[in-house]
Design a protein around this motif. Structure first.
Motif, PDB file in Angstrom:
ATOM      1  N   CYS A  58      36.403  40.698  35.890  1.00 48.66           N
ATOM      2  CA  CYS A  58      37.590  40.212  36.578  1.00 48.66           C
ATOM      3  C   CYS A  58      38.815  40.916  35.996  1.00 48.66           C
ATOM      4  O   CYS A  58      38.973  40.987  34.769  1.00 48.66           O
ATOM      5  CB  CYS A  58      37.702  38.703  36.406  1.00 48.66           C
ATOM      6  SG  CYS A  58      39.214  37.985  37.074  1.00 48.66           S
ATOM      7  N   GLU A  59      39.673  41.441  36.865  1.00 45.29           N
ATOM      8  CA  GLU A  59      40.875  42.135  36.405  1.00 45.29           C
ATOM      9  C   GLU A  59      41.913  41.186  35.824  1.00 45.29           C
ATOM     10  O   GLU A  59      42.823  41.622  35.132  1.00 45.29           O
ATOM     11  CB  GLU A  59      41.486  42.931  37.559  1.00 45.29           C
ATOM     12  CG  GLU A  59      40.653  44.109  37.990  1.00 45.29           C
ATOM     13  CD  GLU A  59      41.285  44.910  39.105  1.00 45.29           C
ATOM     14  OE1 GLU A  59      42.400  44.568  39.573  1.00 45.29           O
ATOM     15  OE2 GLU A  59      40.653  45.899  39.526  1.00 45.29           O
ATOM     16  N   VAL A  60      41.773  39.897  36.080  1.00 43.14           N
ATOM     17  CA  VAL A  60      42.730  38.920  35.578  1.00 43.14           C
ATOM     18  C   VAL A  60      42.248  38.298  34.271  1.00 43.14           C
ATOM     19  O   VAL A  60      42.948  38.332  33.266  1.00 43.14           O
ATOM     20  CB  VAL A  60      42.997  37.821  36.636  1.00 43.14           C
ATOM     21  CG1 VAL A  60      43.942  36.754  36.099  1.00 43.14           C
ATOM     22  CG2 VAL A  60      43.539  38.429  37.919  1.00 43.14           C
ATOM     23  N   SER A  61      41.036  37.759  34.296  1.00 40.80           N
ATOM     24  CA  SER A  61      40.538  37.001  33.137  1.00 40.80           C
ATOM     25  C   SER A  61      39.596  37.798  32.232  1.00 40.80           C
ATOM     26  O   SER A  61      39.379  37.420  31.098  1.00 40.80           O
ATOM     27  CB  SER A  61      39.798  35.751  33.624  1.00 40.80           C
ATOM     28  OG  SER A  61      38.605  36.126  34.294  1.00 40.80           O
ATOM     29  N   LYS A  77      37.695  42.481  42.914  1.00 40.34           N
ATOM     30  CA  LYS A  77      38.543  42.684  41.736  1.00 40.34           C
ATOM     31  C   LYS A  77      38.662  41.480  40.814  1.00 40.34           C
ATOM     32  O   LYS A  77      38.887  41.634  39.628  1.00 40.34           O
ATOM     33  CB  LYS A  77      39.945  43.110  42.174  1.00 40.34           C
ATOM     34  CG  LYS A  77      39.958  44.450  42.855  1.00 40.34           C
ATOM     35  CD  LYS A  77      41.345  44.839  43.241  1.00 40.34           C
ATOM     36  CE  LYS A  77      41.313  46.211  43.885  1.00 40.34           C
ATOM     37  NZ  LYS A  77      42.628  46.718  44.149  1.00 40.34           N
ATOM     38  N   SER A  78      38.577  40.273  41.383  1.00 40.63           N
ATOM     39  CA  SER A  78      38.824  39.109  40.533  1.00 40.63           C
ATOM     40  C   SER A  78      38.008  37.906  40.976  1.00 40.63           C
ATOM     41  O   SER A  78      37.515  37.846  42.099  1.00 40.63           O
ATOM     42  CB  SER A  78      40.311  38.743  40.546  1.00 40.63           C
ATOM     43  OG  SER A  78      40.658  38.203  41.805  1.00 40.63           O
ATOM     44  N   LYS A  80      39.278  35.046  41.495  1.00 41.81           N
ATOM     45  CA  LYS A  80      40.066  34.402  42.548  1.00 41.81           C
ATOM     46  C   LYS A  80      39.721  34.987  43.918  1.00 41.81           C
ATOM     47  O   LYS A  80      39.595  34.257  44.890  1.00 41.81           O
ATOM     48  CB  LYS A  80      41.557  34.552  42.257  1.00 41.81           C
ATOM     49  CG  LYS A  80      42.435  33.787  43.210  1.00 41.81           C
ATOM     50  CD  LYS A  80      43.880  33.842  42.793  1.00 41.81           C
ATOM     51  CE  LYS A  80      44.703  33.011  43.759  1.00 41.81           C
ATOM     52  NZ  LYS A  80      46.093  32.927  43.381  1.00 41.81           N
ATOM     53  N   ASP A  81      39.572  36.312  43.987  1.00 42.89           N
ATOM     54  CA  ASP A  81      39.179  36.945  45.251  1.00 42.89           C
ATOM     55  C   ASP A  81      37.828  36.422  45.724  1.00 42.89           C
ATOM     56  O   ASP A  81      37.634  36.167  46.909  1.00 42.89           O
ATOM     57  CB  ASP A  81      39.091  38.466  45.104  1.00 42.89           C
ATOM     58  CG  ASP A  81      40.442  39.117  44.913  1.00 42.89           C
ATOM     59  OD1 ASP A  81      41.480  38.477  45.206  1.00 42.89           O
ATOM     60  OD2 ASP A  81      40.462  40.282  44.467  1.00 42.89           O
TER      61      ASP A  81
END
Length: 94
Positions: A58-61, A77-78, A80-81
């Motif tokens: 994940c690019e966020v977490s 990407k994430s 969330k997505d």
């Protein structure tokens, strides 16, 4: 790269070539041109992640994305997505 990632890498490279050919052969710019450029950016990012060894994070977490989803959407990407995808599926995607 494991065998699954190797297969995804080959598929992404093939899709990248197809999109690049489509863009070269387009006579005029239209709404599809923007979509193709955006998809090409996502594909290039996924290819780079495979080459760098951080594909599937994940690019966020930084947590790992579900392999089942990455096989279907290797440009994911994430986390969330992936949560938004559930709204578009008739069956469970997990």
């Amino acid at each position: 790269m494991n065998a699954t990632q190797e297969q995804l890498f080959l598929e992404l490279r093939h899709t990248k070539e197809e999109i690049e050919n489509s863009l070269r052969n387009k006579q005029k710019q239209d709404w599809l041109t923007a979509v193709l450029h955006e998809e090409l950016l996502d594909i290039n990012t996924a290819i780079q992640k495979l080459e760098n060894g951080n594909f599937g994070q994940c690019e966020v977490s930084g947590e790992l994305l579900p392999n089942e989803l990455l096989r279907i959407i290797p440009t994911l990407k994430s986390v969330k997505d992936s949560e938004h995808l559930i709204n578009y599926c008739k069956k469970s995607i997990y």
